[in-house]
Scaffold this active site. Structure first.
Site, PDB file in Angstrom:
ATOM      1  N   CYS A  19      -6.913  -3.065   4.506  1.00  0.00           N
ATOM      2  CA  CYS A  19      -6.431  -1.607   4.350  1.00  0.00           C
ATOM      3  C   CYS A  19      -7.374  -1.049   3.273  1.00  0.00           C
ATOM      4  CB  CYS A  19      -5.059  -1.537   4.181  1.00  0.00           C
ATOM      5  SG  CYS A  19      -4.699   0.289   4.028  1.00  0.00           S
ATOM      6  N   HIS A  34       5.291   5.877   2.240  1.00  0.00           N
ATOM      7  CA  HIS A  34       5.574   6.739   3.128  1.00  0.00           C
ATOM      8  C   HIS A  34       6.287   6.355   4.144  1.00  0.00           C
ATOM      9  CE1 HIS A  34       3.189   9.202   0.899  1.00  0.00           C
ATOM     10  NE2 HIS A  34       1.731   9.104   1.330  1.00  0.00           N
ATOM     11  N   CYS A  52       0.979  -1.240   0.168  1.00  0.00           N
ATOM     12  CA  CYS A  52      -0.105  -0.065  -0.012  1.00  0.00           C
ATOM     13  C   CYS A  52       0.843   1.225  -0.083  1.00  0.00           C
ATOM     14  CB  CYS A  52      -0.727  -0.059   1.202  1.00  0.00           C
ATOM     15  SG  CYS A  52      -1.687   1.338   1.744  1.00  0.00           S
ATOM     16  N   SER A  57       1.006   3.739   2.040  1.00  0.00           N
ATOM     17  CA  SER A  57       1.553   3.899   3.139  1.00  0.00           C
ATOM     18  C   SER A  57       2.686   3.342   3.904  1.00  0.00           C
ATOM     19  CB  SER A  57       0.462   3.564   4.586  1.00  0.00           C
ATOM     20  OG  SER A  57      -0.791   3.934   4.002  1.00  0.00           O
ATOM     21  N   HIS A  80       0.910  -3.919   6.303  1.00  0.00           N
ATOM     22  CA  HIS A  80      -0.203  -3.678   7.155  1.00  0.00           C
ATOM     23  C   HIS A  80      -1.586  -4.349   6.740  1.00  0.00           C
ATOM     24  CE1 HIS A  80       0.075  -0.202   4.926  1.00  0.00           C
ATOM     25  NE2 HIS A  80      -1.348  -0.156   4.853  1.00  0.00           N
TER      26      HIS A  80
HETATM   27 ZN   LIG Z   1      -2.626   0.734   3.537  1.00  0.00          ZN
END
Ligand SMILES: [Zn+2]
Ligand SMILES: [Zn+2]
Length: 380
Positions: free
Chosen positions: A170, A45, A40, A42, A62
């Site tokens: 997610c 990041h 993902c 994130s 995650h």
């Molecule tokens: Zn995510």
């Protein structure tokens, strides 16, 4: 036990797959053999150090799914052999946010996720030399096995393949929840979705399922616009040319929309979501912006009762939402395979992050075990 996992040692350096030590589950925890994990934005990041300092060394990952291998004391909702998907907010049920019904904002879960620890404030992961490793968003599923808080292992009571279930925790919960809970899209509403990556495509599908009259997908990438159209978008707008974008989106939407979902995490696209709205309309910011990004709005337009609203993890009880969404997937009403643009193995983690940095594809799924993940032979 010793497992292979994708470790972020330092932002800006490639994630490396190596052997690490994983302790068994304590009370209220579950050991899961990971079948598959979604990659993902994130994760990008985190890997780039854009979500704050001191978040490394860390085992990333995650969203994922797997099979329970062992449970700690007091765990009763799952048993060894159960198939589960991960929730990265294992709500405590007792804090102020949980008691108010806002379990996605659970305070101890948020605090520990930020610190890279499990709910008791400690880690089960370390390097062979003893260096403590953080658990990526309490899940750390770019790994062969992981220990998660019991509430973070959500049983899958419908028979969907785990390589697809990996996306639930997610992208799917976030996208569906943004439409249903954060916004509350009604029959016939007009919806604009800015950014059609892994999560944006779920927003498109959820808006279509919610009965939106028009769903306009906005992206720079033609392949993603095509995927959006397959998931129920009624029109697509190519954003690679920024000229007259507000005008073109409104034309595709048959007028200024009721809702604009920003699913990228950039100041300019948040502003675009605001600008396209009709008076009284609401912009929902789903995209995760790197720390330090600020957005500015023409304040006089508050007079028209426009609003802008944040969204975290679908604004809901994640475990509850996830178990209901599984039924939609099992019934064929929320297909997931078509948003998976690539299947790779654990060693493909860094490549998958690189592709996301370049804006390529929707979702890569890392498959730790093809058989356990139920990947058909037809998928390369
Ligand atoms: Zn995510
Ligand atoms: Zn709580």
């Amino acid at each position: 036990m010793r497992i292979r996992a994708a470790v972020l040692h330092q932002p800006g350096t490639p994630v490396t797959v190596e052997e690490v030590e994983l302790d068994g589950p304590k009370a209220d925890e579950v050991l899961v053999r990971v079948a598959a994990a979604g990659v993902c934005h994130s994760d990008v990041h985190l890997a780039d150090g854009a979500l704050g300092p001191n978040r490394w060394p860390m085992v990333l990952g995650h969203e994922g799914a797997g099979v329970v291998e062992a449970v700690g004391e007091r765990v009763t909702h799952v048993a060894p052999g159960d198939r589960v998907a991960f929730s990265f907010v294992p709500s405590c049920g007792a804090c102020r946010a949980c008691r108010a019904g806002r379990r996605n904002l659970c305070e101890p879960a948020g605090r520990n996720a930020f610190a890279g620890r499990l709910m008791d404030g400690t880690s089960r992961l370390r390097m062979p030399d003893g260096t403590v490793l953080q658990h990526g968003l309490m899940t750390a599923c770019f790994a062969e096995r992981t220990v998660v808080a019991a509430a973070g292992a959500v049983p899958l009571d419908a028979d969907i393949p785990l390589w697809q279930a990996a996306l639930l925790g997610c992208g799917v919960v976030t996208g569906a929840g943004a439409v249903r809970n954060t916004a509350g899209v009604r029959l016939g509403d007009t919806v604009v979705v800015i950014g059609c990556g892994g999560v944006g495509l779920q927003v498109v599908a959820a808006a279509a399922l919610a009965g939106a009259g028009r769903v306009v997908a906005v992206d720079r990438d033609h392949a993603k616009l095509e995927m959006a159209s397959a998931r129920g978008a009624t029109a697509g707008v190519d954003a690679s040319d920024g000229e007259d974008l507000v005008k073109r989106i409104r034309a595709a939407a048959g007028g200024a929309p009721d809702w604009a979902f920003e699913v990228i995490g950039r100041a300019d696209t948040m502003r675009l979501a605001w600008d396209v709205l009709r008076p009284g309309g609401t912009a929902i910011v789903v995209g995760l912006a790197p720390a330090g990004v600020e957005v500015s709005l023409p304040a006089i337009e508050f007079l028209s009762e426009k609003s802008i609203k944040g969204c975290y993890y679908g604004s809901t009880d994640v475990a509850d939402e996830l178990s209901r969404l599984v039924r939609l997937v099992a019934a064929g009403r929320l297909p997931l395979a078509d948003v998976i643009s690539r299947v790779s193995d654990l060693d493909g983690a860094e490549d998958a992050l690189e592709r996301l940095r370049r804006g390529e594809g929707a979702r890569t799924v890392l498959v730790m075990d093809r058989e356990l993940a139920q990947v058909p032979d037809s998928v390369p």
